[in-house]
Design a protein around this motif. Sequence first.
Motif, PDB file in Angstrom:
ATOM      1  N   LYS A   1       0.844  -1.194   0.000  1.00  9.61           N
ATOM      2  CA  LYS A   1       0.000   0.000   0.000  1.00  9.61           C
ATOM      3  C   LYS A   1       0.876   1.240   0.000  1.00  9.61           C
ATOM      4  CE  LYS A   1      -4.241  -1.567   2.292  1.00  9.61           C
ATOM      5  NZ  LYS A   1      -4.031  -3.003   2.062  1.00  9.61           N
ATOM      6  N   SER A   2       0.350   2.298  -0.605  1.00  5.33           N
ATOM      7  CA  SER A   2       1.054   3.574  -0.641  1.00  5.33           C
ATOM      8  C   SER A   2       0.087   4.684  -0.266  1.00  5.33           C
ATOM      9  CB  SER A   2       1.602   3.826  -2.047  1.00  5.33           C
ATOM     10  OG  SER A   2       2.053   5.166  -2.187  1.00  5.33           O
ATOM     11  N   THR A   3       0.642   5.791   0.222  1.00  2.00           N
ATOM     12  CA  THR A   3      -0.178   6.994   0.303  1.00  2.00           C
ATOM     13  C   THR A   3      -0.484   7.438  -1.128  1.00  2.00           C
ATOM     14  OG1 THR A   3       1.652   8.584   0.300  1.00  2.00           O
ATOM     15  CG2 THR A   3       1.015   7.650   2.431  1.00  2.00           C
ATOM     16  N   VAL A   4      -1.339   8.430  -1.257  1.00  2.00           N
ATOM     17  CA  VAL A   4      -1.808   8.818  -2.587  1.00  2.00           C
ATOM     18  C   VAL A   4      -0.854   9.777  -3.295  1.00  2.00           C
ATOM     19  CG1 VAL A   4      -4.219   8.403  -2.040  1.00  2.00           C
ATOM     20  CG2 VAL A   4      -3.223  10.643  -1.536  1.00  2.00           C
ATOM     21  N   VAL A   5       0.315   9.998  -2.726  1.00  4.00           N
ATOM     22  CA  VAL A   5       1.309  10.898  -3.314  1.00  4.00           C
ATOM     23  C   VAL A   5       2.165  10.131  -4.314  1.00  4.00           C
ATOM     24  CG1 VAL A   5       3.260  12.422  -2.796  1.00  4.00           C
ATOM     25  CG2 VAL A   5       1.316  12.284  -1.207  1.00  4.00           C
ATOM     26  N   ILE A   6       2.401  10.719  -5.475  1.00  3.71           N
ATOM     27  CA  ILE A   6       3.022   9.991  -6.585  1.00  3.71           C
ATOM     28  C   ILE A   6       4.421   9.472  -6.245  1.00  3.71           C
ATOM     29  CG2 ILE A   6       3.924  12.086  -7.671  1.00  3.71           C
ATOM     30  CD1 ILE A   6       2.626   8.893  -9.436  1.00  3.71           C
TER      31      ILE A   6
ATOM     32  N   ASP B   1      -1.999  -0.897  -3.861  1.00  8.98           N
ATOM     33  CA  ASP B   1      -3.130   0.012  -3.711  1.00  8.98           C
ATOM     34  C   ASP B   1      -2.632   1.345  -3.188  1.00  8.98           C
ATOM     35  OD1 ASP B   1      -5.748   0.864  -3.810  1.00  8.98           O
ATOM     36  OD2 ASP B   1      -6.344  -0.065  -1.916  1.00  8.98           O
ATOM     37  N   ALA B   2      -3.323   2.411  -3.564  1.00 11.53           N
ATOM     38  CA  ALA B   2      -3.050   3.759  -3.050  1.00 11.53           C
ATOM     39  C   ALA B   2      -4.380   4.493  -3.031  1.00 11.53           C
ATOM     40  CB  ALA B   2      -2.035   4.489  -3.914  1.00 11.53           C
ATOM     41  N   SER B   3      -4.977   4.626  -1.848  1.00  7.27           N
ATOM     42  CA  SER B   3      -6.344   5.138  -1.761  1.00  7.27           C
ATOM     43  C   SER B   3      -6.532   5.999  -0.527  1.00  7.27           C
ATOM     44  CB  SER B   3      -7.324   3.959  -1.709  1.00  7.27           C
ATOM     45  OG  SER B   3      -8.641   4.399  -1.444  1.00  7.27           O
ATOM     46  N   GLU B   4      -7.398   6.996  -0.650  1.00  5.12           N
ATOM     47  CA  GLU B   4      -7.787   7.795   0.505  1.00  5.12           C
ATOM     48  C   GLU B   4      -8.418   6.926   1.591  1.00  5.12           C
ATOM     49  OE1 GLU B   4      -7.296  10.816   1.314  1.00  5.12           O
ATOM     50  OE2 GLU B   4      -6.574  11.733  -0.539  1.00  5.12           O
ATOM     51  N   HIS B   5      -8.943   5.773   1.183  1.00  8.05           N
ATOM     52  CA  HIS B   5      -9.565   4.842   2.119  1.00  8.05           C
ATOM     53  C   HIS B   5      -8.628   4.473   3.267  1.00  8.05           C
ATOM     54  CE1 HIS B   5     -10.623   0.719   3.496  1.00  8.05           C
ATOM     55  NE2 HIS B   5     -11.869   1.149   3.368  1.00  8.05           N
ATOM     56  N   ASP B   6      -7.317   4.419   2.971  1.00 11.32           N
ATOM     57  CA  ASP B   6      -6.336   3.960   3.958  1.00 11.32           C
ATOM     58  C   ASP B   6      -5.530   5.084   4.601  1.00 11.32           C
ATOM     59  OD1 ASP B   6      -6.948   1.225   3.526  1.00 11.32           O
ATOM     60  OD2 ASP B   6      -5.703   1.225   1.723  1.00 11.32           O
ATOM     61  N   MET B   7      -5.832   6.321   4.261  1.00 11.25           N
ATOM     62  CA  MET B   7      -5.001   7.411   4.775  1.00 11.25           C
ATOM     63  C   MET B   7      -5.163   7.608   6.278  1.00 11.25           C
ATOM     64  SD  MET B   7      -3.123   8.281   2.320  1.00 11.25           S
ATOM     65  CE  MET B   7      -3.317   6.571   1.796  1.00 11.25           C
ATOM     66  N   TYR B   8      -6.224   7.058   6.873  1.00  6.80           N
ATOM     67  CA  TYR B   8      -6.400   7.217   8.316  1.00  6.80           C
ATOM     68  C   TYR B   8      -5.294   6.512   9.098  1.00  6.80           C
ATOM     69  CZ  TYR B   8      -8.109   2.428   8.977  1.00  6.80           C
ATOM     70  OH  TYR B   8      -8.210   1.057   9.038  1.00  6.80           O
TER      71      TYR B   8
ATOM     72  N   MET C   1      -2.274   5.323   7.035  1.00  4.46           N
ATOM     73  CA  MET C   1      -1.067   5.476   6.219  1.00  4.46           C
ATOM     74  C   MET C   1      -0.434   6.855   6.365  1.00  4.46           C
ATOM     75  SD  MET C   1      -0.141   2.740   4.525  1.00  4.46           S
ATOM     76  CE  MET C   1       0.798   3.406   3.173  1.00  4.46           C
ATOM     77  N   ASN C   2      -1.282   7.876   6.578  1.00  6.30           N
ATOM     78  CA  ASN C   2      -0.761   9.246   6.719  1.00  6.30           C
ATOM     79  C   ASN C   2      -1.834  10.098   7.375  1.00  6.30           C
ATOM     80  OD1 ASN C   2       0.924  11.462   6.512  1.00  6.30           O
ATOM     81  ND2 ASN C   2       0.429  11.891   4.387  1.00  6.30           N
ATOM     82  N   TYR C   3      -2.099   9.800   8.640  1.00  5.67           N
ATOM     83  CA  TYR C   3      -3.216  10.414   9.353  1.00  5.67           C
ATOM     84  C   TYR C   3      -2.922  11.872   9.682  1.00  5.67           C
ATOM     85  CZ  TYR C   3      -6.716  11.163  13.032  1.00  5.67           C
ATOM     86  OH  TYR C   3      -7.747  11.651  13.798  1.00  5.67           O
ATOM     87  N   ASP C   4      -3.868  12.729   9.358  1.00  3.54           N
ATOM     88  CA  ASP C   4      -3.754  14.162   9.664  1.00  3.54           C
ATOM     89  C   ASP C   4      -4.427  14.404  11.010  1.00  3.54           C
ATOM     90  OD1 ASP C   4      -3.269  16.859   9.466  1.00  3.54           O
ATOM     91  OD2 ASP C   4      -4.961  17.253   8.107  1.00  3.54           O
ATOM     92  N   ASP C   5      -3.667  14.226  12.079  1.00  2.00           N
ATOM     93  CA  ASP C   5      -4.201  14.245  13.437  1.00  2.00           C
ATOM     94  C   ASP C   5      -4.431  15.683  13.899  1.00  2.00           C
ATOM     95  OD1 ASP C   5      -4.656  14.069  16.151  1.00  2.00           O
ATOM     96  OD2 ASP C   5      -3.065  12.621  16.540  1.00  2.00           O
ATOM     97  N   PRO C   6      -5.686  16.087  14.119  1.00  5.15           N
ATOM     98  CA  PRO C   6      -5.945  17.487  14.503  1.00  5.15           C
ATOM     99  C   PRO C   6      -5.404  17.843  15.888  1.00  5.15           C
ATOM    100  CG  PRO C   6      -7.962  16.175  14.628  1.00  5.15           C
ATOM    101  CD  PRO C   6      -6.934  15.309  13.978  1.00  5.15           C
TER     102      PRO C   6
END
Length: 433
Positions: free
Chosen positions: A149-154, A179-186, A188-193
């Motif tokens: 899996k990858s983040t969605v960045v090229i 796979d590289a999907s926003e589905h997994d960004m939580y 793979m690369n979570y933007d923690d507020p």
Amino acid sequence: MKKSLFLILGLALALMASAGTREDFKANYKQVANNYYAYPDQNLPALSAAPEGYTPFYINHYGRHGSRWLISPKQYHLAVETLEKADSVGKLSARGKNALAKFKEVEAAAFKRLGELSDIGAEQHQRIATRMYHNFPEVFAGDAEIDAKSTVVIRCILSMQNAVTTLKGINPALRITTDASEHDMYFMNYDDPVAKQLRKQAFKDDSKALKDKYLNPKRLFKTLFTDSKWAIKNVADPQDFMTNLLDLVGNMQSHHQFENVDLYNLFSEEDRFNIWAYNNARWYLWAGYSPLTQNRVPYMEANLLRNFITTADKAILGGKNCATLRFGHESVVLPLVCLMGLNGMDYSTSDLFSLEDRFQSYKVFPMAANVQWIFYRKPGAPVLVKFLLNEHEATFPAKVKPLSGPYYKWDEVKAYLEAILAAEPQITLPEKN
């Protein structure tokens, strides 16, 4: 008695591993580039043999993308614009003119490539994948399943593709999914507020003190300009110019075209160290345990750590050889390593000027940085796990005792990590007006 001796030895080795930043930089000054440092895969140490009867069967991995072009056009243009301005009024030194010519060349080469994977970055992941295969051939035997899996960045997607294509080339029977999907960004690369708000406040409170302590451009300006007083008045933000310039110089090692261009001598040895120390402290606020951020920031990777645990348990229950490969960013690798406490990176302090030999970010997140959990099994025996950080065997927190060398019982590691996750500080952020 043997356990006590082993613990003492382990602590001594850990202290040795985390000491001597200045000595490290004297041996290889390119490390001051920090997160722009090209992956150091020359002369990697031999890995220790597994305990008798154990064989590897699963790899759990997160890797940073390989070397890349700088992300913002300002990172290239600020140096060019500033030096051109000085040159236009006869204030640029001979060394400044030489640097300007090189920076123009780099800026031109970066046109429409901002943030993209470089040629060296692609090769890094090819080599890492090759070594992973040959270090642990049992994991990749036959038709093993590789879930990538990858983040969605090229640049991350291409890093993944270079790795899995290399593996497939060695063993065509591998069953690889990508796979590289926003589905997994939580995870793979979570933007923690919460982490974002804590960092923002810490940067606001501490940035000026850090700049004043570490960033003095006087010597650099004497090197680049013929009139330092003119430079102080005409360079928009001398301290930011200084850090940006070292980023530009440091990232040249990301490209074959520029890897032999060495402009580090524009900076004194002390200035190089101080710029690193400034950046290191900021990365500590970004990723590390600290009362200044309520010891909460590393938990930005709690979702990822839970995913590691879940996929490991699934692989163990499945009983087959397989691997889970994830490709993302240094802003994920560093807090993950802190959260796990690998190599003592769970160090917590409020003193940002005490980090020199206790929190060394350059050892964690060079380009193509990676964390690997290697799982081993033996009939009738507990599952073991070994941790690799950038392909070096890593130490786990001392509360978990290894069975042998760097090999730990998975059930004990899992219990420790789950306790860490359960201890996440509950932070209530102030309401926005």
